[in-house]
Design a protein around this motif. Structure first.
Motif, PDB file in Angstrom:
ATOM      1  N   SER A  31      -2.368   2.393  15.584  1.00  0.00           N
ATOM      2  CA  SER A  31      -3.254   2.243  14.424  1.00  0.00           C
ATOM      3  C   SER A  31      -4.147   3.464  14.241  1.00  0.00           C
ATOM      4  CB  SER A  31      -4.118   0.985  14.572  1.00  0.00           C
ATOM      5  OG  SER A  31      -3.314  -0.156  14.623  1.00  0.00           O
ATOM      6  N   TYR A  32      -4.662   4.004  15.341  1.00  0.00           N
ATOM      7  CA  TYR A  32      -5.512   5.189  15.285  1.00  0.00           C
ATOM      8  C   TYR A  32      -4.745   6.374  14.698  1.00  0.00           C
ATOM      9  CZ  TYR A  32      -8.247   9.196  16.879  1.00  0.00           C
ATOM     10  OH  TYR A  32      -8.961  10.365  16.939  1.00  0.00           O
ATOM     11  N   HIS A  33      -3.542   6.613  15.212  1.00  0.00           N
ATOM     12  CA  HIS A  33      -2.761   7.759  14.729  1.00  0.00           C
ATOM     13  C   HIS A  33      -2.309   7.564  13.287  1.00  0.00           C
ATOM     14  CE1 HIS A  33      -2.585   8.802  19.060  1.00  0.00           C
ATOM     15  NE2 HIS A  33      -2.756   9.997  18.539  1.00  0.00           N
ATOM     16  N   ASN A  34      -1.999   6.330  12.894  1.00  0.00           N
ATOM     17  CA  ASN A  34      -1.654   6.071  11.493  1.00  0.00           C
ATOM     18  C   ASN A  34      -2.844   6.355  10.584  1.00  0.00           C
ATOM     19  OD1 ASN A  34       0.973   5.352  11.986  1.00  0.00           O
ATOM     20  ND2 ASN A  34       0.538   3.164  12.092  1.00  0.00           N
ATOM     21  N   ALA A  35      -4.028   5.994  11.019  1.00  0.00           N
ATOM     22  CA  ALA A  35      -5.228   6.239  10.210  1.00  0.00           C
ATOM     23  C   ALA A  35      -5.536   7.730  10.116  1.00  0.00           C
ATOM     24  CB  ALA A  35      -6.421   5.497  10.811  1.00  0.00           C
ATOM     25  N   VAL A  36      -5.384   8.445  11.206  1.00  0.00           N
ATOM     26  CA  VAL A  36      -5.715   9.871  11.230  1.00  0.00           C
ATOM     27  C   VAL A  36      -4.676  10.714  10.496  1.00  0.00           C
ATOM     28  CG1 VAL A  36      -5.991  11.883  12.739  1.00  0.00           C
ATOM     29  CG2 VAL A  36      -7.104   9.733  13.314  1.00  0.00           C
ATOM     30  N   TYR A  37      -3.399  10.465  10.765  1.00  0.00           N
ATOM     31  CA  TYR A  37      -2.341  11.327  10.233  1.00  0.00           C
ATOM     32  C   TYR A  37      -1.632  10.758   9.015  1.00  0.00           C
ATOM     33  CZ  TYR A  37      -3.096  13.625  14.679  1.00  0.00           C
ATOM     34  OH  TYR A  37      -3.668  14.259  15.730  1.00  0.00           O
ATOM     35  N   GLY A  38      -1.908   9.524   8.664  1.00  0.00           N
ATOM     36  CA  GLY A  38      -1.229   8.886   7.541  1.00  0.00           C
ATOM     37  C   GLY A  38      -1.479   9.572   6.224  1.00  0.00           C
ATOM     38  N   ASN A  39      -2.702   9.963   5.932  1.00  0.00           N
ATOM     39  CA  ASN A  39      -3.027  10.606   4.662  1.00  0.00           C
ATOM     40  C   ASN A  39      -2.351  11.955   4.506  1.00  0.00           C
ATOM     41  OD1 ASN A  39      -4.607   8.474   3.835  1.00  0.00           O
ATOM     42  ND2 ASN A  39      -6.480   9.345   4.682  1.00  0.00           N
ATOM     43  N   ARG A  40      -2.155  12.655   5.598  1.00  0.00           N
ATOM     44  CA  ARG A  40      -1.486  13.962   5.532  1.00  0.00           C
ATOM     45  C   ARG A  40      -0.042  13.817   5.075  1.00  0.00           C
ATOM     46  NH1 ARG A  40      -3.250  16.773  11.231  1.00  0.00           N
ATOM     47  NH2 ARG A  40      -5.487  16.577  10.938  1.00  0.00           N
ATOM     48  N   THR A  41       0.632  12.813   5.585  1.00  0.00           N
ATOM     49  CA  THR A  41       2.050  12.680   5.271  1.00  0.00           C
ATOM     50  C   THR A  41       2.298  11.858   4.008  1.00  0.00           C
ATOM     51  OG1 THR A  41       2.241  10.797   6.754  1.00  0.00           O
ATOM     52  CG2 THR A  41       2.765  12.961   7.670  1.00  0.00           C
ATOM     53  N   ASN A  42       1.339  11.064   3.568  1.00  0.00           N
ATOM     54  CA  ASN A  42       1.536  10.274   2.349  1.00  0.00           C
ATOM     55  C   ASN A  42       1.791  11.165   1.138  1.00  0.00           C
ATOM     56  OD1 ASN A  42       1.447   7.742   3.442  1.00  0.00           O
ATOM     57  ND2 ASN A  42      -0.729   7.453   3.074  1.00  0.00           N
ATOM     58  N   TYR A  43       1.069  12.271   1.039  1.00  0.00           N
ATOM     59  CA  TYR A  43       1.259  13.201  -0.075  1.00  0.00           C
ATOM     60  C   TYR A  43       2.691  13.735  -0.078  1.00  0.00           C
ATOM     61  CZ  TYR A  43       0.914  17.358  -2.964  1.00  0.00           C
ATOM     62  OH  TYR A  43       1.135  18.316  -3.924  1.00  0.00           O
ATOM     63  N   MET A  44       3.176  14.147   1.095  1.00  0.00           N
ATOM     64  CA  MET A  44       4.532  14.678   1.190  1.00  0.00           C
ATOM     65  C   MET A  44       5.569  13.597   0.883  1.00  0.00           C
ATOM     66  SD  MET A  44       4.303  17.295   4.408  1.00  0.00           S
ATOM     67  CE  MET A  44       3.509  16.158   5.510  1.00  0.00           C
ATOM     68  N   ARG A  45       5.315  12.375   1.323  1.00  0.00           N
ATOM     69  CA  ARG A  45       6.243  11.275   1.024  1.00  0.00           C
ATOM     70  C   ARG A  45       6.328  11.029  -0.483  1.00  0.00           C
ATOM     71  NH1 ARG A  45       3.504   7.708   4.998  1.00  0.00           N
ATOM     72  NH2 ARG A  45       4.272   8.468   6.965  1.00  0.00           N
ATOM     73  N   ARG A  46       5.184  11.052  -1.159  1.00  0.00           N
ATOM     74  CA  ARG A  46       5.185  10.821  -2.615  1.00  0.00           C
ATOM     75  C   ARG A  46       5.948  11.920  -3.342  1.00  0.00           C
ATOM     76  NH1 ARG A  46      -0.298   9.570  -1.773  1.00  0.00           N
ATOM     77  NH2 ARG A  46      -0.863  11.572  -2.672  1.00  0.00           N
ATOM     78  N   ILE A  47       5.707  13.174  -2.982  1.00  0.00           N
ATOM     79  CA  ILE A  47       6.400  14.292  -3.627  1.00  0.00           C
ATOM     80  C   ILE A  47       7.891  14.224  -3.339  1.00  0.00           C
ATOM     81  CG2 ILE A  47       6.653  16.808  -3.687  1.00  0.00           C
ATOM     82  CD1 ILE A  47       4.144  15.753  -5.096  1.00  0.00           C
ATOM     83  N   ASN A  48       8.262  13.940  -2.096  1.00  0.00           N
ATOM     84  CA  ASN A  48       9.680  13.857  -1.766  1.00  0.00           C
ATOM     85  C   ASN A  48      10.346  12.701  -2.509  1.00  0.00           C
ATOM     86  OD1 ASN A  48      11.881  15.019  -0.394  1.00  0.00           O
ATOM     87  ND2 ASN A  48      11.848  13.329   1.073  1.00  0.00           N
ATOM     88  N   ALA A  49       9.632  11.601  -2.706  1.00  0.00           N
ATOM     89  CA  ALA A  49      10.190  10.478  -3.471  1.00  0.00           C
ATOM     90  C   ALA A  49      10.454  10.898  -4.918  1.00  0.00           C
ATOM     91  CB  ALA A  49       9.249   9.279  -3.420  1.00  0.00           C
ATOM     92  N   LEU A  50       9.545  11.688  -5.501  1.00  0.00           N
ATOM     93  CA  LEU A  50       9.752  12.182  -6.864  1.00  0.00           C
ATOM     94  C   LEU A  50      10.945  13.134  -6.934  1.00  0.00           C
ATOM     95  CD1 LEU A  50       6.050  12.842  -7.875  1.00  0.00           C
ATOM     96  CD2 LEU A  50       7.561  11.108  -8.835  1.00  0.00           C
TER      97      LEU A  50
END
Length: 127
Positions: A31-50
């Protein structure tokens, strides 16, 4: 050996054990690592989905497109194509600029149509 009481970095629960222990459980560590690093990769996931959506649209229309025919821009937009998201651009021998989503590229033909191509060997063209 240091037996000082430490607190979990995620839930602040008091814990004992190894001196380098940071979390009280695997759940807290995850949970800690998801909270810390999740926002960094969410942007890349959204762009890659597009990008993947654009690629799928180009792929579907490429299969439907007969050789030499053009695809109306309206067809791309109806399917949800986002032209501002692409992987790269390349100028071909005919000095036509193709915009790519991975291996599928398109170039504008007039104002209302595009020609879609598939780059067969994508690795060699990017080197």
């Amino acid at each position: 050996m240091d037996n000082s009481i430490k607190q979990c970095l995620y839930c602040d629960k008091k814990m004992q054990g190894r001196t380098d222990k940071k979390f009280c459980s695997n759940h807290c560590r995850s949970s800690y690592h998801n909270a810390v690093y999740g926002n960094r990769t969410n942007y890349m996931r959204r762009i890659n989905a597009l990008l993947l959506r654009n690629r799928k649209i180009l792929s579907d229309l490429f299969v439907l497109q007969r050789k030499g025919t053009q695809v109306p821009l309206s067809e791309l937009y109806i399917k949800g194509f986002a032209p501002q998201h692409f992987t790269h651009q390349a100028k071909h021998a005919s000095k036509t600029v193709y915009t790519y989503c991975y291996e599928f590229g398109y170039s504008y033909v007039g104002k209302n149509a595009v020609k879609i191509i598939q780059e067969v060997n994508i690795e060699s063209s990017l080197l």
